[in-house]
Motif scaffolding. Structure first.
Motif, mmCIF file in Angstrom:
data_model
loop_
_atom_site.group_PDB
_atom_site.id
_atom_site.type_symbol
_atom_site.label_atom_id
_atom_site.label_comp_id
_atom_site.label_asym_id
_atom_site.label_seq_id
_atom_site.Cartn_x
_atom_site.Cartn_y
_atom_site.Cartn_z
ATOM 1 N N ARG A 1 0.867 -1.174 0.000
ATOM 2 C CA ARG A 1 0.000 0.000 0.000
ATOM 3 C C ARG A 1 0.909 1.231 0.000
ATOM 4 O O ARG A 1 1.805 1.346 0.845
ATOM 5 C CB ARG A 1 -0.868 -0.007 1.261
ATOM 6 C CG ARG A 1 -1.659 1.263 1.503
ATOM 7 C CD ARG A 1 -2.957 1.235 0.735
ATOM 8 N NE ARG A 1 -3.869 2.267 1.192
ATOM 9 C CZ ARG A 1 -4.139 3.382 0.512
ATOM 10 N NH1 ARG A 1 -3.554 3.618 -0.660
ATOM 11 N NH2 ARG A 1 -5.015 4.256 0.981
ATOM 12 N N VAL B 1 1.665 4.588 1.042
ATOM 13 C CA VAL B 1 1.203 5.512 2.097
ATOM 14 C C VAL B 1 2.081 6.767 2.108
ATOM 15 O O VAL B 1 2.385 7.337 3.156
ATOM 16 C CB VAL B 1 1.191 4.829 3.486
ATOM 17 C CG1 VAL B 1 0.093 3.779 3.569
ATOM 18 C CG2 VAL B 1 2.546 4.195 3.804
ATOM 19 N N TYR C 1 2.809 -6.212 3.070
ATOM 20 C CA TYR C 1 2.574 -7.452 3.821
ATOM 21 C C TYR C 1 2.894 -8.618 2.893
ATOM 22 O O TYR C 1 2.334 -8.753 1.798
ATOM 23 C CB TYR C 1 1.116 -7.514 4.273
ATOM 24 C CG TYR C 1 0.783 -8.785 5.003
ATOM 25 C CD1 TYR C 1 1.287 -9.019 6.270
ATOM 26 C CD2 TYR C 1 -0.042 -9.740 4.423
ATOM 27 C CE1 TYR C 1 0.992 -10.191 6.938
ATOM 28 C CE2 TYR C 1 -0.344 -10.914 5.089
ATOM 29 C CZ TYR C 1 0.183 -11.135 6.343
ATOM 30 O OH TYR C 1 -0.104 -12.287 7.000
ATOM 31 N N LEU D 1 3.237 -12.760 2.584
ATOM 32 C CA LEU D 1 2.855 -14.042 3.192
ATOM 33 C C LEU D 1 3.461 -15.168 2.367
ATOM 34 O O LEU D 1 3.306 -15.206 1.139
ATOM 35 C CB LEU D 1 1.326 -14.173 3.206
ATOM 36 C CG LEU D 1 0.775 -15.467 3.816
ATOM 37 C CD1 LEU D 1 1.029 -15.519 5.317
ATOM 38 C CD2 LEU D 1 -0.719 -15.591 3.541
ATOM 39 N N LEU E 1 5.053 -21.492 7.499
ATOM 40 C CA LEU E 1 4.279 -20.273 7.259
ATOM 41 C C LEU E 1 5.155 -19.102 7.683
ATOM 42 O O LEU E 1 5.730 -19.109 8.774
ATOM 43 C CB LEU E 1 3.003 -20.308 8.112
ATOM 44 C CG LEU E 1 2.186 -19.034 8.173
ATOM 45 C CD1 LEU E 1 1.517 -18.771 6.832
ATOM 46 C CD2 LEU E 1 1.121 -19.146 9.256
ATOM 47 N N ALA F 1 5.277 -14.757 7.589
ATOM 48 C CA ALA F 1 4.563 -13.520 7.288
ATOM 49 C C ALA F 1 5.445 -12.348 7.696
ATOM 50 O O ALA F 1 6.206 -12.434 8.669
ATOM 51 C CB ALA F 1 3.256 -13.474 8.048
ATOM 52 N N LEU G 1 5.480 -7.969 7.848
ATOM 53 C CA LEU G 1 4.857 -6.666 7.669
ATOM 54 C C LEU G 1 5.970 -5.622 7.701
ATOM 55 O O LEU G 1 6.712 -5.537 8.676
ATOM 56 C CB LEU G 1 3.878 -6.438 8.824
ATOM 57 C CG LEU G 1 3.004 -5.214 8.757
ATOM 58 C CD1 LEU G 1 2.012 -5.320 7.606
ATOM 59 C CD2 LEU G 1 2.245 -5.058 10.080
ATOM 60 N N TYR H 1 7.854 -6.401 11.151
ATOM 61 C CA TYR H 1 7.445 -7.462 12.075
ATOM 62 C C TYR H 1 7.474 -8.741 11.258
ATOM 63 O O TYR H 1 6.881 -8.829 10.180
ATOM 64 C CB TYR H 1 6.034 -7.202 12.613
ATOM 65 C CG TYR H 1 5.429 -8.429 13.261
ATOM 66 C CD1 TYR H 1 5.901 -8.887 14.492
ATOM 67 C CD2 TYR H 1 4.418 -9.139 12.634
ATOM 68 C CE1 TYR H 1 5.372 -10.025 15.064
ATOM 69 C CE2 TYR H 1 3.877 -10.274 13.213
ATOM 70 C CZ TYR H 1 4.361 -10.714 14.424
ATOM 71 O OH TYR H 1 3.841 -11.844 14.993
ATOM 72 N N PHE I 1 7.001 -12.944 11.277
ATOM 73 C CA PHE I 1 6.535 -14.165 11.945
ATOM 74 C C PHE I 1 6.956 -15.341 11.081
ATOM 75 O O PHE I 1 6.732 -15.358 9.874
ATOM 76 C CB PHE I 1 5.011 -14.132 12.085
ATOM 77 C CG PHE I 1 4.451 -15.438 12.590
ATOM 78 C CD1 PHE I 1 4.619 -15.805 13.916
ATOM 79 C CD2 PHE I 1 3.764 -16.296 11.747
ATOM 80 C CE1 PHE I 1 4.123 -17.009 14.389
ATOM 81 C CE2 PHE I 1 3.246 -17.496 12.214
ATOM 82 C CZ PHE I 1 3.428 -17.851 13.536
ATOM 83 N N HIS J 1 8.602 -14.642 16.540
ATOM 84 C CA HIS J 1 8.027 -13.310 16.314
ATOM 85 C C HIS J 1 9.158 -12.331 16.503
ATOM 86 O O HIS J 1 9.780 -12.330 17.567
ATOM 87 C CB HIS J 1 6.966 -12.971 17.361
ATOM 88 C CG HIS J 1 5.862 -13.962 17.448
ATOM 89 N ND1 HIS J 1 4.703 -13.846 16.734
ATOM 90 C CD2 HIS J 1 5.745 -15.103 18.164
ATOM 91 C CE1 HIS J 1 3.910 -14.869 17.017
ATOM 92 N NE2 HIS J 1 4.522 -15.642 17.881
ATOM 93 N N PHE K 1 10.830 -8.221 15.732
ATOM 94 C CA PHE K 1 10.759 -6.854 15.235
ATOM 95 C C PHE K 1 12.150 -6.458 14.766
ATOM 96 O O PHE K 1 13.121 -6.697 15.485
ATOM 97 C CB PHE K 1 10.276 -5.892 16.335
ATOM 98 C CG PHE K 1 8.837 -6.089 16.673
ATOM 99 C CD1 PHE K 1 7.848 -5.452 15.927
ATOM 100 C CD2 PHE K 1 8.460 -6.935 17.704
ATOM 101 C CE1 PHE K 1 6.514 -5.654 16.225
ATOM 102 C CE2 PHE K 1 7.124 -7.132 18.003
ATOM 103 C CZ PHE K 1 6.141 -6.496 17.260
#
Lengths: 285, 335
Positions: free
Chosen positions: A160, A162, A188, A190, A235, A237, A239, A255, A257, A274, A276
């Motif tokens: 996106r 921004v 994002y 995935l 999996l 992901a 961000l 972030y 995961f 998880h 950062f």
């Protein structure tokens, strides 16, 4: 089985590479970045071959990526490592060192029907290979855990725009600050494992050749390890919030995961992280 | 604002995502769950049920009944699990809790055959202590005596060179491994490599590879390769052993059966031929037990119960001025 896997992987990468070559002939060269970053997070690991308990704790991460991307195509080679001292519910003072190293290659293509000037959608693949070394002396001959997990993943990324398109002035208490026009993105990514492979310890976990140092490092690490394919899942992901600077460089807050289960031939390894991260992207000239 | 909401939703979604992906944490102090976990781990991987004629199903029935019939505290539960593991009659089987360690202790179930005071007072006149070895000449410098008390005791090739060179002019060596409870197999290899002139097959090893109690992988040969360009000793070596010679020492003793110049003197070793692998119970206690079998060149797996001496000899505890086992070894070298 191994050869089928390698042929499949090679064809996929070769196919993508050929397509990229054609792209580069018809399009201008894409901007490229060297990304260097670091961060921290919460790691959670359980190797059911030696313990039914999860080991958890803070883990630090560093990452180093080379990215070439524009609206249409994105490629990146990446490296990251994770290191932490993890403990379980009962043995809070024990030492269980976890070291994981990821190497990967990501390639994404724009889906034009799902993209517009504000939203950009890409899909593609991510080939990631993770090597873990775990050290937990209380397990005696099983103190050293070593495995490799390799995943060919389906990837989808939504970005996106921004950006701040008009300069504006804000007031913080008695001070005024002028905020310039700035390109910014929120994205994002995935990744879902399609082909999940692992190289894990055998039935009894550790074997005689692995405890004889005279056999050399390879025998120590790999004695009776088993290769397993179409097994487990992964999996991932991510961000990202990216701010581009006037000189073309950028900063990024992420972030991440990452979770996988390497079922292996016998007992599974489970892992989740998880984290950062903060990274700086240096524009490649 | 919408962007921020999306961001928080994504973070919230993945913050506990692994709980959906993985089976729940199995951490528990429930006694039955821990009992079943341990029993099953041993059932799946222990390597000597057949040799020792252990009816592991019957053990489960008996100990489950005991668990059900009495109130359990941490300590009584530890005792119960420890007793169940002792049914394996194996010193490579241990349970470790924050307050106690369960040990079978095979050496205490047999007569002792070693008294270090006797050796020091009556045999070692001017002993040298080199790395983890104590050593001296015996019988008018015709014999070298080397005491190695634990395969945990470190040394390097320089230390071994010194010792081997010091006794190079003797007629034979006595290597005293009595009450040596084992340690690192690397040291076994390092020492034995000084007593062979060619690469020598000394034993086989095989490891559990399936849930059937007699499921094992292939026999893997175990070789000793001579130490290149290092001092060697190729004359007779009497290796003294007893029931306290366990684990790596039993492995060493078994290997000597394939080396004609090495002779075992004393009592049968304590055993411990399997490689112990460790793990953890749902309550955090640590366990270990044997998962492999070591066998001689004919693939007999007796070593777990002890490697018999080639020349049996016993320490006479009524006369502490004499070590009959050393005397018998001297006699054998000088005959």
């Amino acid at each position: 089985m191994k050869s089928t896997l390698f042929v499949f992987g090679f064809m996929l990468l070769f196919g993508l590479s050929t397509q990229a070559q054609n792209d580069s002939i018809s399009k201008p060269k894409r901007p490229a970045y060297w990304q260097i970053g670091g961060g921290a997070g919460l790691a959670r690991v359980r190797d059911l071959a030696v313990s039914p308990l999860f080991y958890e704790g803070m883990a630090s991460q560093t990452n180093f990526d080379f990215i070439r991307k524009d609206q249409a195509v994105e490629r990146s080679f990446y490296f990251s490592n994770t290191i932490g001292n993890l403990v379980n519910k009962y043995n809070k003072t024990g030492l269980s060192l976890f070291l994981g190293v990821d190497l990967g290659y990501l390639r994404l293509y724009q889906i034009k029907k799902l993209s517009n000037p504000n939203w950009n959608t890409k899909i593609g693949g991510n080939l990631i290979t993770t090597t873990n070394v775990r050290l937990n002396p209380v397990f005696g001959n099983n103190a050293l855990g070593f495995e490799n997990i390799t995943n060919l993943m389906f990837s989808a990324k939504v970005t996106r725009d921004v950006s701040r398109k008009k300069a504006k002035e804000i007031q913080i208490l008695f001070f005024k600050k002028k905020l310039e026009v700035q390109k910014r993105e929120l994205s994002y990514l995935l990744d879902l494992g399609l082909l999940n492979m692992n190289f894990r310890p055998g039935y009894a976990y550790r074997y005689l050749p692995s405890v004889e140092k005279n056999n050399g490092l390879a025998a120590n690490l790999f004695a009776n390890h088993q290769f397993s394919i179409f097994n487990g899942y992964r999996l991932k992901a991510r961000l990202d919030y990216t701010r581009y600077l006037p000189n073309g460089n950028a900063t990024q807050f992420s972030y991440v995961f990452d979770a996988y289960q390497a079922t292996g031939r016998y007992e599974p390894l489970q892992y989740a992280l998880h984290s950062f991260r903060f990274s700086i992207l240096f524009k490649h000239k | 604002m919408t962007q921020r909401i999306i961001l928080f939703l994504i973070l919230f979604l993945f913050a506990s995502c692994e709980k959906l992906l993985f089976e729940p944490d199995k951490a528990t102090t429930d006694t039955l769950a821990n009992f079943e976990y341990l029993w099953n781990e041993i059932d799946k991987k222990y390597s000597y049920f057949e040799l020792k004629k252990i009816n592991w199903d019957e053990v489960r029935t008996r100990y489950r009944a005991r668990l059900a019939s009495s109130p359990t505290t941490n300590e009584t539960f530890f005792k119960l699990l420890g007793d169940m593991m002792n049914e394996l009659r194996d010193d490579h089987t241990n349970l470790i809790s924050p307050f106690n360690v369960q040990i079978y202790n095979v050496a205490l179930k047999h007569k002792p055959n070693f008294n270090w005071r006797t050796v020091q007072e009556h045999y070692l006149k001017e002993p040298y202590f080199t790395a983890s070895f104590a050593h001296d000449f015996l019988a008018n410098k015709q014999i070298g005596y080397i005491r190695y008390g634990s395969f945990m005791g470190g040394f390097d090739n320089t230390s071994l060179d010194f010792i081997i060179n010091r006794y190079s002019g003797t007629r034979g060596l006595i290597l005293d491994l009595r009450e040596n409870g084992g340690g690192s197999l690397d040291y076994v290899i390092q020492i034995l490599s000084r007593f062979v002139s060619t690469k020598t097959l000394v034993c086989y090893n095989r490891t559990r590879n399936g849930k059937g109690r007699n499921d094992f992988g292939a026999y893997e040969p175990f070789y000793i390769t001579p130490s290149s360009s290092r001092a060697k000793y190729l004359k007779p070596v009497m290796v003294l052993v007893d029931r306290g010679s366990y684990s790596a020492t039993t492995f060493f003793a078994l290997a000597t059966k394939a080396l004609p110049m090495m002779v075992l003197v004393g009592d049968t070793t304590g055993g411990g031929g399997g490689m112990p692998n460790g793990g953890e119970l749902p309550n955090g206690w640590i366990y270990r037990f044997s998962i492999s079998q070591v066998s001689d060149l004919d693939k007999n797996i007796y070593a777990e119960n002890g490697v018999p001496a080639d020349i049996p000899a016993e320490f006479d505890w009524t006369n502490l001025q004499k070590d009959e086992i050393i005397e018998r070894a001297i006699q054998e070298i000088l005959k």
